[in-house]
Design an enzyme around this catalytic site. Structure first.
Site, PDB file in Angstrom:
ATOM      1  N   GLY A 183       0.820  -1.207   0.000  1.00  0.00           N
ATOM      2  CA  GLY A 183       0.000   0.000   0.000  1.00  0.00           C
ATOM      3  C   GLY A 183       0.850   1.251   0.000  1.00  0.00           C
ATOM      4  O   GLY A 183       2.083   1.199   0.019  1.00  0.00           O
ATOM      5  N   ASP A 214       8.683   5.111   8.418  1.00  0.00           N
ATOM      6  CA  ASP A 214       8.361   6.419   8.977  1.00  0.00           C
ATOM      7  C   ASP A 214       7.489   7.257   8.046  1.00  0.00           C
ATOM      8  O   ASP A 214       7.075   8.362   8.413  1.00  0.00           O
ATOM      9  CB  ASP A 214       9.637   7.195   9.339  1.00  0.00           C
ATOM     10  CG  ASP A 214      10.576   7.377   8.150  1.00  0.00           C
ATOM     11  OD1 ASP A 214      10.128   7.232   6.993  1.00  0.00           O
ATOM     12  OD2 ASP A 214      11.763   7.667   8.379  1.00  0.00           O
ATOM     13  N   ASP A 237       4.037  -4.170  -7.604  1.00  0.00           N
ATOM     14  CA  ASP A 237       3.397  -2.996  -7.005  1.00  0.00           C
ATOM     15  C   ASP A 237       3.980  -1.702  -7.545  1.00  0.00           C
ATOM     16  O   ASP A 237       3.473  -0.616  -7.227  1.00  0.00           O
ATOM     17  CB  ASP A 237       3.501  -3.033  -5.482  1.00  0.00           C
ATOM     18  CG  ASP A 237       4.940  -3.122  -4.996  1.00  0.00           C
ATOM     19  OD1 ASP A 237       5.571  -4.164  -5.240  1.00  0.00           O
ATOM     20  OD2 ASP A 237       5.432  -2.161  -4.385  1.00  0.00           O
TER      21      ASP A 237
END
Length: 494
Positions: free
Chosen positions: A99, A130, A261
């Site tokens: 994602g 992060d 991806d």
């Protein structure tokens, strides 16, 4: 200084009130959230071309409000920020749910362009990360997005880069940056893999229908083989991907992280990480220091893309309904890639017509370039000038194997004689760039930027926006890389 500050315009600020975009798919596809602010933001670089593409007001773009918006510190009216979920294969291994771990889609313009911030903070898909991007990687993506566009390669665009003194830990402590990316869509192969792997066929169909109706409406045609819109979609994506690979190979571009991806459903170059333009022509060159197995070597890219398309085919199989039909949708990939690559190589050689000896001639010169370790970009540019001036000695000087070059030149000259020399030279000079984003050029711009000097970045940006022009006085940016360039390591860490 923001280069847009001196411009005048009377166009409204960025309009993100576009309807019917990715956000219309519903919460199964994303998480709505706001970017995480960064302290003391400042401008690093702006693309006036992309600003014009977005019809941005120059005065507003030079404002503190724009700086805050594109750093993730302020929200535009109509913006619906979100991070999308997808899955994928990374380095050939199923990685499960991934994602947008540090990218947040701000929204879509009425003209159908998505605007996304990369490096704008944690999302539910950050996977212990992060959510930030650092100055070096953001500068590289900004420059390469616009450089690839200028070369004619399908790509996402980059509006701007902003920086902040906020510390970000990678191999060392670096400063944070945010790059604003623009594309028709950031949907990836991995979006389809995500819902297929979870058996969520309804969501898979919703996504496929969205992509077809929005970007591939011809797939609904009853003239498509078998009348299967999903098989037609697979074939269309396959052929766009083949064309993209032909572009990459012809210009000598290595992506470095061709995970599923990172593959665009629109056949765009996206997710610039450890990329590189070839210096010496080494077919097996691996630009990603993290790619210890060499999976994404330059000469493997076309086959890796085909492998990724096979993964997409598996994901779409519940909709296509027939394995043979899915396999048939991929058949045209190799033909489209070969035809497109050959056409681009003929243009690089100034050959305006297809002839029987073309393939052998192209194979022979690529073998010679590899054998002699010849600089890829410099060779093609020098060859272009050699044809224009009828002086091939500067090209000959690039080869240790002079006899091999002389033999090839004889064959080339026979084909070139069948073409108008002026036409051939013009074609070559508009097909073979003088300037590409070499690693050492990017590194020099980054090192200066770390000291607060963005002049090198702006000079390089200007050259890369017009890579086929001569730019008198800037030959150093088109010269051979220094010895230290080979020691630059680019990895997945950014």
């Amino acid at each position: 200084m923001n280069p847009l500050a001196a411009r005048t315009a009377a166009i409204p600020p960025l309009d993100l009130t576009g309807k019917g975009g990715f956000a219309s798919l519903g919460p199964a596809f994303f998480t709505a959230l706001q970017p995480t602010p960064l302290p003391q933001p400042h401008w690093i670089g702006v693309s006036t071309d992309v600003a014009d593409l977005l019809a941005l007001d120059a005065g507003w773009m030079a404002s503190d409000e724009a700086l805050q918006v594109f750093t993730g510190n302020a929200r535009l009216p109509g913006s619906t920020p979100l991070a999308s979920v997808y899955s994928g294969h990374q380095f050939g291994v199923w990685a499960g749910q991934l994602g947008d771990g540090r990218a947040i889609l701000l929204g879509e313009t009425p003209g159908g362009l998505e605007v996304q911030l990369k490096g704008s903070g944690r999302t539910p898909y950050s996977r212990m990360g992060d959510g930030r991007a650092v100055l070096r990687s953001s500068i590289r993506e900004f420059l390469c997005s616009e450089a690839m566009h200028a070369l004619g390669v399908p790509t996402s665009r980059a509006l701007c880069v902003t920086g902040s003194p906020a510390p970000v830990r990678r191999e060392e402590i670096e400063s944070a940056a945010v790059v604003t990316r623009v594309a028709q869509s950031f949907v990836r192969f991995g979006h389809f893999e995500h819902f297929a792997a979870r058996g969520q066929v309804n969501e898979l169909r919703l996504l496929a229908d969205y992509v077809i109706d929005r970007y591939y409406p011809a797939c609904r045609s009853t003239e498509q083989p078998g009348g299967n819109a999903y098989a037609a979609l697979l074939q269309a994506v396959s052929e766009r991907t083949a064309t993209l690979m032909a572009h990459w190979q012809a210009v000598g571009f290595c992506h470095g992280v061709m995970n599923t991806d990172n593959m665009s459903i629109l056949g765009l170059t996206i997710d610039y990480g450890p990329f590189q333009f070839l210096d010496a022509f080494v077919p097996g060159h691996v630009c990603n220091h993290s790619d210890t197995q060499g999976r994404y070597a330059y000469n493997r890219q076309p086959n890796v893309a085909y492998w990724n398309l096979f993964c997409l085919a598996q994901a779409l199989l519940p909709l296509i309904g027939d394995e043979e039909q899915a396999q048939a949708a991929l058949v045209s990939y190799k033909t489209v890639f070969s035809d497109d690559f050959m056409a681009r190589m003929r243009a690089k050689l100034g050959l305006t017509a297809q002839r029987a000896g073309d393939a052998e001639l192209i194979d022979h010169i690529l073998l010679l370039l590899a054998k002699n370790g010849v600089d890829y970009t410099i060779f093609w540019r020098r060859l272009s000038h050699a044809v224009a001036q009828n002086d091939f000695e500067p090209v000959r000087d690039l080869f240790a194997d002079r006899a091999g070059w002389d033999q090839w030149l004889l064959s080339y000259s026979e084909l070139l004689a069948l073409t108008d020399k002026a036409v051939a030279a013009h074609l070559m000079l508009s097909s073979n760039p003088k300037f590409v984003l070499r690693n050492h050029l990017g590194e020099q711009a980054i090192l200066a930027a770390k000291q607060g000097d963005f002049s090198e970045l702006h000079t390089l940006q200007r050259l890369l926006q017009h890579p086929f022009d001569e730019h008198p006085g800037h030959d150093a940016w088109a010269d051979f890389p220094p010895d230290w360039a080979s020691s630059i390591e680019i990895s997945c860490s950014s």
